[in-house]
Enzyme design. Structure first.
Site: not given
Ligand code: NHR
Ligand code: GAR
Length: 195
Positions: A108, A110, A137, A146
């Protein structure tokens, strides 16, 4: 398809897909086998089509639970037998079962300097905290959000007067450099999962 293209990659997106575009444009020796979105209107799907990459939409709202959604998502990913699954702005938290299935094969990007600011709203939180630097990262995905091992990071300065949007744009530029580079290193065997 030459041997150098045998490193199969499936990319998961939810939105704009600018990181997907950076991966496409880097012309890495990989085979981009599919782009899967949980949102039908994600602009990244259009980018994939333009690049001739198969696309799929799996809408999480069609499933009663996260586990049901993830079971279908896993089936669709596995159809392409990827060596690596790349989350690129994918916004659904994944269940432990799916994450374990791809242990050491899922990364991923982040938008923070992990371990700082896991989760969402990273840029606003970095500005609010008065940090002088922010960044992004690339990390291996593990069940805890994360929190998996970081494999590459880039820093940017936070300027006085930055908003979450101006900072996000500065960070995104770096994302577009380090995400293709991380994938290149994994595909070449320079970086591998150790745990
Ligand atoms: N899943 C796991 N188990 N572990 C990780 O490290 C993950 C993952 C899924 C996604 C990306 C992550 C980021 O880069 C990622 C890492 C979504 C949320 C979130 O709160 C948090 C972190 C990340 C992606 N999602 C909400 C949910 O209820 C919905 C938010 C929305 O739809 O806008 O799933 O930050
Ligand atoms: C990027 O900044 C990525 O790091 C972030 O969303 C943007 C996606 O941009 N990811 C998250 O916040 C995951 N929770 P993109 O769709 O243009 O690649």
């Amino acid at each position: 398809m030459g041997n150098d293209k045998d490193f199969g990659v499936v990319v998961l997106i939810s939105g704009s897909g600018s990181n997907l575009q950076a991966i496409i444009d880097a012309r890495l020796p990989i085979s981009l086998r599919a782009v899967i979105s949980n949102k039908a209107n994600a602009y990244g799907l259009e980018r994939a089509r333009q690049a001739g990459i198969p696309t799929e939409v799996i809408d999480h709202r069609d499933y009663a639970s996260r586990a049901d959604f993830d079971a279908v998502l896993q089936q669709h990913i596995d159809h392409y037998q990827p060596e690596l699954v790349v989350l690129a702005g994918f916004m659904r938290i994944l269940t432990d079962g799916l994450v374990e299935h791809y242990r050491g094969r899922m990364i991923n990007i982040h938008p923070s300097l992990l371990p700082k600011y896991r989760g969402t709203n990273t840029h606003a939180r970095a500005i609010e905290a008065g940090d002088a630097v922010a960044g992004c990262s690339v990390h291996w995905v593990t069940p805890e959000l994360d929190a998996g091992p970081v494999l590459l990071q880039a820093e940017v300065p936070i300027h006085p007067g930055d908003s979450a949007d101006t900072l996000a744009a500065r960070v995104l530029e770096q994302e577009h450099k380090i995400y293709p580079e991380a994938i290149r290193r994994i595909a070449s065997g320079e970086i591998r999962w150790q745990q």
